[in-house]
Design an enzyme around this catalytic site. Structure first.
Site, PDB file in Angstrom:
ATOM      1  N   GLY A 107       0.875  -1.272   0.180  1.00 51.74           N
ATOM      2  CA  GLY A 107       0.143  -0.051   0.140  1.00 51.74           C
ATOM      3  C   GLY A 107       0.970   1.264   0.052  1.00 51.74           C
ATOM      4  N   HIS A 120      -0.250   1.426   9.624  1.00 50.29           N
ATOM      5  CA  HIS A 120      -1.401   1.873   9.165  1.00 50.29           C
ATOM      6  C   HIS A 120      -2.273   2.243  10.363  1.00 50.29           C
ATOM      7  CE1 HIS A 120       0.062  -1.558   6.813  1.00 50.29           C
ATOM      8  NE2 HIS A 120      -0.039  -0.911   5.648  1.00 50.29           N
ATOM      9  N   GLY A 174       1.401   5.442   1.192  1.00 48.83           N
ATOM     10  CA  GLY A 174       1.394   5.894   2.687  1.00 48.83           C
ATOM     11  C   GLY A 174       2.848   5.771   3.320  1.00 48.83           C
ATOM     12  N   HIS A 175       3.591   4.990   2.648  1.00 51.07           N
ATOM     13  CA  HIS A 175       4.716   4.759   3.472  1.00 51.07           C
ATOM     14  C   HIS A 175       6.238   5.329   3.107  1.00 51.07           C
ATOM     15  CE1 HIS A 175       1.912   2.103   5.701  1.00 51.07           C
ATOM     16  NE2 HIS A 175       1.847   1.412   4.616  1.00 51.07           N
TER      17      HIS A 175
END
Lengths: 333, 333
Positions: free
Chosen positions: A54, A219, A56-57
């Protein structure tokens, strides 16, 4: 919510284009895909190293594309696994005839989609081996995982597998050393504040003004405990002790460490945490060979940090410190 | 306020120790001083390059210590100039017999204390030249300055002066090329949120949930206007146009750019801004030779960014892209 974005739904697409615009000599985007590869991919005669997960990192994963590290990085939507199709396309684009190692963080969606992609690639004659990183010592099983979560220790695995592949090692040997790194690395994180995803626009979880959460996931998944605000030294002690207990290191061990920022934490604070982490290791007569401090695997704008420790042997030491040239990590010759 | 610190009064001291603990092969601390120098300092036969200023802008300045960049970096208290004594000690420790160039950001305290330190060094027989960076195009004069503020363009000046000194150039030539870089660089910043200093523990300024501030300084000094929240593209347009208007560049010009994070901004957002910055430059037929994206000069935990543009010629291009090895910036050979 205030963010430097245009449309929440366009964040990943525009971020990838912005990365290519910043590093056109290093990376390119596969047509119509949320996948970046190093310009040289596929490198003939070299095992391809790919990862993904995903978004966002950032800088994970595309920031680690380049000689000595990753050949391909797939970016799912925010905190969402890339599709099997995208992963399959990436694997195909990174196979230089010697097969591909997939470095997978242990989340159910990632593991499932990498499995499907590996099967698809296998049918097309590409040899694929997967390794699954599960370095988060905080919790067994969690919101999105069976077993431990894969977090910042993954960056060490990228570096080590990438260096071994760059030496011309065959796929089996690259996978073996990646597994060795996975066996020897542990991480634990904490949060001062929640992240805010662009789509949701509000905190993923609530945390009081006088509270922190220990053992947090990247997350915003629940950790092991909520507690009153601690000093930086108390946080460093707690995280380091937890990782060391898991790794069961003796005096005389050599390690590499990461004090990783979650995205919203000033670098000055990470250095303050690192100061104490190195003191704790020194008190136990554990020798730090490499100490990385910075934002390596983030959780959007979350304030907080994680501490990673990996036990080294001569092979891991050499592979970890060999030269690499990527947007987010450069080690000079 | 939640921060990863121990005591507000110990932040700078502990941060410096944490940096040395992370990079012991690269930097060391002068005894009893809030000054870091590269281990090799003083480098005999090379012009020393030093900088310094208030803390809170990490990795500025100590992150840029190393071959090809800075020899010394003085850290004042948070957002406070280093004392003349500390600056003098740094200059003495970085003189390898060929004199020292001080790269000063244009703030009244910094300029005054560097002046005093240079006089002290001169009396001890060290040749010192100062250059003052004033790249912030947002405002003439401001809270802490006569004339324009020195902000993120300073990093380009460090790189260029450091590279010239590494080539063995004499002090006069190093100063001349630093002045050329200063003449050709402009920056403008903006904030989504205020920073929070450890000592004060609350926002330096108030900004509504639907407001941003354009032209902000790196200590939260007032900018040029407050406006409703804009998209990333609108922000990029505004900042880039303001800098280009100041530099007065024609089609065909070659530039280097920085999209700099203020400390609390996710890297994904900076890449989204960079995407549009490069589009704007492309529309004007200005060619970007180097595009840096990341946290280069921060304002603690402030969310926001700045855009820096520097016009290149062949000399600046070569110096900007030559190899360097520092904690915060590494360019491979």
């Amino acid at each position: 919510m205030k963010k430097l974005i245009n449309e929440p739904s366009a964040v990943v697409d525009e971020m990838l284009d912005g990365m290519v615009a910043a590093h056109p000599q290093q990376v390119r985007r596969l047509d119509g895909a949320e996948v970046l590869v190093r310009n040289a991919a596929p490198v003939e005669g070299k095992v391809g190293i790919v990862s993904g997960g995903g978004s966002g990192h950032e800088p994970t994963h595309a920031g680690y594309l380049g000689p000595g590290m990753l050949d391909g990085a797939a970016a799912g939507e925010m905190f969402t696994s890339p599709t099997a199709d995208q992963l399959g396309e990436m694997i195909g684009a990174c196979d230089g005839g010697e097969g591909v190692l997939c470095v997978v963080k242990n989340y159910e969606g990632d593991v499932m989609n990498f499995d499907t992609a590996a099967e698809m690639a296998d049918m097309e004659g590409v040899e694929v081996v997967q390794v699954v990183v599960n370095d988060d010592v905080a919790v067994e099983d969690s919101l999105y995982t069976s077993g431990r979560r894969g977090v910042c220790g993954t960056i060490f695995v990228h570096k080590i597998a990438g260096a071994k592949a760059a030496q011309g090692a065959p796929l089996s040997a690259v996978a073996t050393v990646a597994e060795k790194a996975i066996d020897r690395v542990g991480t634990m994180g904490m949060a001062l504040t929640s992240c805010v995803t662009p789509e949701k626009g509000e905190p993923t979880f609530e945390l009081g003004d006088d509270e922190i959460e220990l053992g947090i996931g990247i997350h915003g998944e629940p950790g092991t405990e909520r507690t009153d605000v601690m000093t930086a030294d108390e946080v460093a002690d707690h995280l380091t002790e937890a990782v060391l207990a898991d790794l069961d290191l003796d005096a005389g061990a050599e390690v590499a460490t990461i004090v990783n920022g979650m995205g919203g934490t000033p670098l000055s604070e990470l250095y303050i945490v690192n100061r104490r982490v190195q003191e704790v290791l020194g008190e136990r007569e554990i020798e730090t060979h490499e100490a990385w401090v910075g934002d390596y695997m983030t959780s959007l704008d979350m304030c907080g940090c994680s501490v990673t420790v990996m036990e080294l042997d001569e092979e891991l030491k050499e592979l970890l410190t060999s030269s690499v040239d990527t947007p987010a990590l450069t080690v000079a010759e």
